[in-house]
Design a protein around this motif. Structure first.
Motif, short mmCIF file in Angstrom:
data_model
loop_
_atom_site.label_atom_id
_atom_site.label_comp_id
_atom_site.label_asym_id
_atom_site.label_seq_id
_atom_site.Cartn_x
_atom_site.Cartn_y
_atom_site.Cartn_z
N ARG A 1 29.83 28.02 53.60
CA ARG A 1 30.61 27.91 52.37
C ARG A 1 31.82 27.01 52.58
NH1 ARG A 1 30.06 33.73 52.40
NH2 ARG A 1 28.31 34.39 51.08
N ARG A 2 32.49 27.22 53.70
CA ARG A 2 33.71 26.45 53.98
C ARG A 2 33.40 24.96 54.15
NH1 ARG A 2 35.04 29.42 57.79
NH2 ARG A 2 34.28 28.21 59.55
N GLU A 3 32.30 24.67 54.81
CA GLU A 3 31.95 23.28 55.09
C GLU A 3 30.96 22.70 54.09
OE1 GLU A 3 30.49 23.39 59.08
OE2 GLU A 3 32.42 24.00 59.94
N ALA B 1 29.95 32.23 55.93
CA ALA B 1 31.35 31.84 55.70
C ALA B 1 31.58 30.39 56.12
CB ALA B 1 32.29 32.77 56.45
N ARG B 2 31.00 30.00 57.26
CA ARG B 2 31.15 28.63 57.74
C ARG B 2 30.44 27.64 56.82
NH1 ARG B 2 30.69 29.81 62.57
NH2 ARG B 2 28.42 29.82 62.70
#
Length: 301
Positions: free
Chosen positions: A154-156, A151-152
């Protein structure tokens, strides 16, 4: 000094396991039942007049002050939890129920010590999420950590590496020297894996002789390969079991997000396939999800 009305109730209140606390509008203790000494370690005479916030754990002070202001604004709190520092320096976990008395301009609270409950909960959580032999995260915690890392990433719009580590000839160690040697083997590998990665990375044991490493926020593939080559070298160092010098080695498969997998399942499958390629090629080497094995040292198969 407590008011006459409070003093008249003290004989009854002092029989409670919970502690009754009265705090003025400025946050100073006005009255405490004898239960406070059981919970905080201080006699009530040592606490009266002191700011309540002085005893609160530093990490919990901001939200405790926020809760206190909400109570003074008329919001009754039930089952608010924070930590206090006892007189002996130990941490006490406290569950509060509190309300504001408008006519007397004081905050009245009931405190319950839930330290043993918290400690038991932490023990149960450790049993649920950590491997008892190596003390590494187990499959359940690994799954959660990997989902968070994905998730991190993908977000970054970043990259992470998932490494599947399978020990070479582990069954032979068990067969030749017994399960005690096998257990020491696994514990030694766990220590060396932890030593070879960053504190921000996750090392977990999936079961048997299978381990995984989640390398979060990696910058490029060459840095991952360099770190894992160093790991293979570290794993090759022998360890002693009852005066026997036993050799270690492992086959490691590497999959990168987003190149080799977009989610938990596809990334783990890619790393697993790469690990089997390394093992079929002789073991004691690395293989990425799309590349030929990178040999390091002697093969053990």
């Amino acid at each position: 000094m407590p008011s006459p009305s409070l003093a008249s109730l003290s004989d009854y209140i002092d029989q409670l396991l919970e502690a009754i606390c009265v705090v003025d509008a400025h946050g100073h203790f006005l009255y405490l039942s004898s239960g406070c000494e059981r919970i905080f370690g201080y006699k009530s005479t040592e606490m009266v007049g002191r700011p309540m916030i002085e005893l609160v754990h530093p990490e919990d002070r901001e939200r405790t002050l926020l809760a206190a202001s909400e109570i003074m604004a008329g919001d009754q709190k039930i089952d608010f939890e924070n930590r206090y520092i006892r007189k002996d320096g130990q941490i006490a976990y406290i569950q509060w129920s509190a309300r504001w008395s408008e006519d007397q301009n004081v905050r009245v609270a009931v405190a319950r010590d839930i330290t043993k409950h918290k400690q038991l909960l932490e023990q149960l959580q450790h049993i649920a999420f950590y491997d008892p032999l190596t003390q590494l995260p187990n499959r359940a915690l690994f799954d959660d950590r990997l989902q968070q890392s994905l998730a991190r990433a993908r977000r970054e719009q970043g990259m992470l590496a998932l490494c599947f580590v399978d020990l070479d000839k582990f069954k032979q160690v068990n067969d030749l020297y017994g399960h005690a040697a096998g257990d020491l083997y696994l514990q030694t590998v766990a220590e060396r894996l932890l030593y070879s990665v960053r504190e921000t990375d996750t090392v977990a044991r999936l079961g048997g002789d299978e381990f995984v490493i989640v390398m979060d926020a990696v910058t490029d593939r060459s840095a991952v390969l360099s770190a894992l080559q160093n790991l293979l070298t570290e794993l090759q160092q022998p360890f002693l079991f009852e005066q026997h010098s036993l050799q270690l080695s492992a086959s490691i498969g590497i999959a990168l997000f987003p190149q080799h997998g977009q989610d938990h399942s596809s990334l783990l499958a890619a790393a697993d396939r790469a690990m089997y390629k390394a093992k079929q090629a002789g073991g004691n080497q690395l293989c990425t999800a799309t590349d030929l094995p990178h040999r390091v040292g002697k093969n053990y198969g």
